[in-house]
Write a protein that holds these residues in place. Structure first.
Motif, mmCIF file in Angstrom:
data_model
loop_
_atom_site.group_PDB
_atom_site.id
_atom_site.type_symbol
_atom_site.label_atom_id
_atom_site.label_comp_id
_atom_site.label_asym_id
_atom_site.label_seq_id
_atom_site.Cartn_x
_atom_site.Cartn_y
_atom_site.Cartn_z
ATOM 1 N N THR A 28 1.237 -0.678 0.260
ATOM 2 C CA THR A 28 0.171 0.252 -0.209
ATOM 3 C C THR A 28 0.644 0.900 -0.161
ATOM 4 N N TRP A 32 -2.974 5.885 -0.961
ATOM 5 C CA TRP A 32 -3.470 5.874 -1.648
ATOM 6 C C TRP A 32 -4.390 6.298 -0.374
ATOM 7 N N ARG A 36 -8.115 7.607 -0.252
ATOM 8 C CA ARG A 36 -9.167 6.741 -0.324
ATOM 9 C C ARG A 36 -10.184 6.870 0.916
ATOM 10 N N CYS A 112 -19.169 -0.938 15.257
ATOM 11 C CA CYS A 112 -19.136 0.773 15.760
ATOM 12 C C CYS A 112 -20.264 1.206 15.594
ATOM 13 N N ARG A 151 -4.751 -5.733 2.875
ATOM 14 C CA ARG A 151 -4.774 -4.398 2.834
ATOM 15 C C ARG A 151 -5.528 -3.772 2.804
ATOM 16 N N ASN A 152 -6.575 -4.709 2.523
ATOM 17 C CA ASN A 152 -8.164 -4.011 2.436
ATOM 18 C C ASN A 152 -8.880 -3.592 3.517
ATOM 19 N N GLY A 218 -15.266 -3.992 1.541
ATOM 20 C CA GLY A 218 -15.394 -2.531 2.237
ATOM 21 C C GLY A 218 -15.976 -1.956 0.888
ATOM 22 N N GLN A 219 -16.087 -2.451 -0.707
ATOM 23 C CA GLN A 219 -16.562 -1.035 -1.532
ATOM 24 C C GLN A 219 -18.473 -1.680 -0.883
ATOM 25 N N HIS A 253 -19.671 8.913 13.385
ATOM 26 C CA HIS A 253 -18.564 8.037 13.315
ATOM 27 C C HIS A 253 -17.273 8.020 12.458
ATOM 28 N N ASN A 256 -14.573 6.851 7.384
ATOM 29 C CA ASN A 256 -13.571 6.861 5.866
ATOM 30 C C ASN A 256 -14.517 8.095 5.518
ATOM 31 N N ARG A 258 -14.595 10.080 2.634
ATOM 32 C CA ARG A 258 -15.350 9.890 1.912
ATOM 33 C C ARG A 258 -16.973 9.235 2.136
ATOM 34 N N ASN A 283 -10.789 4.215 11.883
ATOM 35 C CA ASN A 283 -11.598 3.892 12.410
ATOM 36 C C ASN A 283 -11.659 3.223 13.521
ATOM 37 N N ILE A 313 -22.442 3.772 12.177
ATOM 38 C CA ILE A 313 -22.867 2.742 11.328
ATOM 39 C C ILE A 313 -21.830 1.347 11.490
#
Ligand code: UT7
Length: 326
Positions: A28, A32, A36, A112, A151-152, A218-219, A253, A256, A258, A283, A313
């Motif tokens: 990584t 990045w 991200r 979380c 790494r995800n 993740g996505q 929370h 991320n 984004r 996080n 969430i």
């Protein structure tokens, strides 16, 4: 009668793990991770530190601020998915360490969103007059269930604890006025810890396969998070007849950057109203909301009557939103 937050406290362990440090562990890079996620570094518990140790420090800071003696606490409710032991609860361990004999104590599991769920339970006891105060803690030591070869996920998480003391108020326009919680258990496989529970107990084979570690798509989590957070924020705002302009601050929370930017933009709330600290902590799971509330509070953000929109969430999926009138 409503419950009011009369003290906040937080704690992050000393050791800092930077994005540069992660470059040595997985394929990584700092750029990045920053673009991200918004994260630059996170804090990692020392080997001898468990969740209750971090929770205790955050709790003591919140109790000091509230001017409440540890012995007088009547309830301790902890949101966590990384308890010291499978049982008893981390709340019971914290009660023992505080030297308190009066409080009932139990944990709430909502990943979380754990501290928001714990807050909603404590609120019911305090606002009903059943008890005069409650100590609500969100704590997680996710570093212990993170797969440092994945790494995800390993770039996202950090350790920490946050605490809130609740007390009743009759003051108009103050206190927790709305909390709404939701869950969608059809999404369990999106974010969970597959091994170590009753379905896949601890065995040499389980550990060798790495099923004791947190697993995340993740996505998919990202998409559900933005949609669900927007929905629940609209729900609590509508319940109180609030528009975006009526929100003084947002405590969210820190999953991320984004996710938060997208949620705030859909709600029409400027980013400047949302306290952000995920660049420093990543996080921190259940700790995130109370740590963020504490930082913003100690920085002098809140004055009586300010309308604070809270949201979180996590795995389950489980999520919630709240309106807290400071
Ligand atoms: O409280 C809830 C807890 N969970 C979350 O909030 C997680 C929500 N999800 C996310 O935050 C994001 O989905 C992630 C940060 C986990 C991933 O970001 P993304 O923009 O969704 O990336 P992606 O998974 O779509 O991956 C994009 C690319 C892939 O490469 P290819 O297939 O395009 O060649 C990944 O293999 O980035 C690659 N990638 C990485 N590259 C460098 C994935 N992880 C990394 C990494 N470093 N750490």
């Amino acid at each position: 009668m409503r419950s009011l937050v009369v003290g906040t406290g937080s704690y992050a362990p000393e050791k800092v793990l930077t994005n540069a440090d992660l470059e040595k562990l997985v394929e990584t890079n700092d750029e990045w991770i920053r673009t991200r996620t918004g994260i630059r570094e996170r804090h990692i518990a020392a080997p001898e530190q468990a969740s209750s140790d971090m929770a205790l420090i955050a709790a003591q800071r919140a109790l000091d601020q509230a001017g409440l003696a540890a012995a007088d606490v009547e309830a301790i409710i902890v949101g966590t998915v990384t308890p010291d032991y499978p049982f008893p609860s981390t709340a019971a361990v914290v009660q023992g360490k505080l030297g308190n004999k009066k409080a009932f104590a139990f944990d709430v599991s909502a990943a979380c969103a754990g501290s928001l769920h714990a807050l909603s339970v404590a609120d019911r006891y305090v606002a009903s007059g059943a008890i005069k105060n409650a100590l609500v803690i969100g704590v997680d030591t996710l570093s212990r269930i993170t797969n440092w070869k994945d790494r995800n996920s390993c770039i996202l998480f950090g350790d920490g604890a946050g605490a809130m003391v609740l007390a009743p108020t009759d003051a108009p326009n103050r206190g927790l006025s709305t909390i709404r919680l939701h869950a969608d258990g059809s999404l369990v496989p999106m974010l969970f810890q597959p091994g170590g529970g009753s379905r896949d107990p601890i065995t040499v084979e389980m550990a060798a396969a790495g099923r004791q570690y947190l697993f995340m798509k993740g996505q998919e989590v990202y998409k559900v998070a933005v949609r669900s957070l927007e929905e629940v924020c609209r729900e609590v705002m509508t319940a109180e007849g609030l528009t975006a302009e009526g929100i003084t601050y947002v405590i969210a929370h820190q999953a991320n950057k984004r996710i938060l930017d997208a949620t705030l933009s859909r709600l029409g709330i400027p980013e400047s109203k949302c306290w952000m600290n995920l660049e420093k902590y990543g996080n921190t799971s259940a700790a995130s909301v109370p740590m963020t509330l504490d930082e913003a509070h100690r920085a002098g953000w809140f004055k009586p009557g300010d309308v604070i929109l809270m949201m979180a969430i996590g795995g389950g999926m489980a999520w919630g939103g709240a309106i807290l009138r400071w």
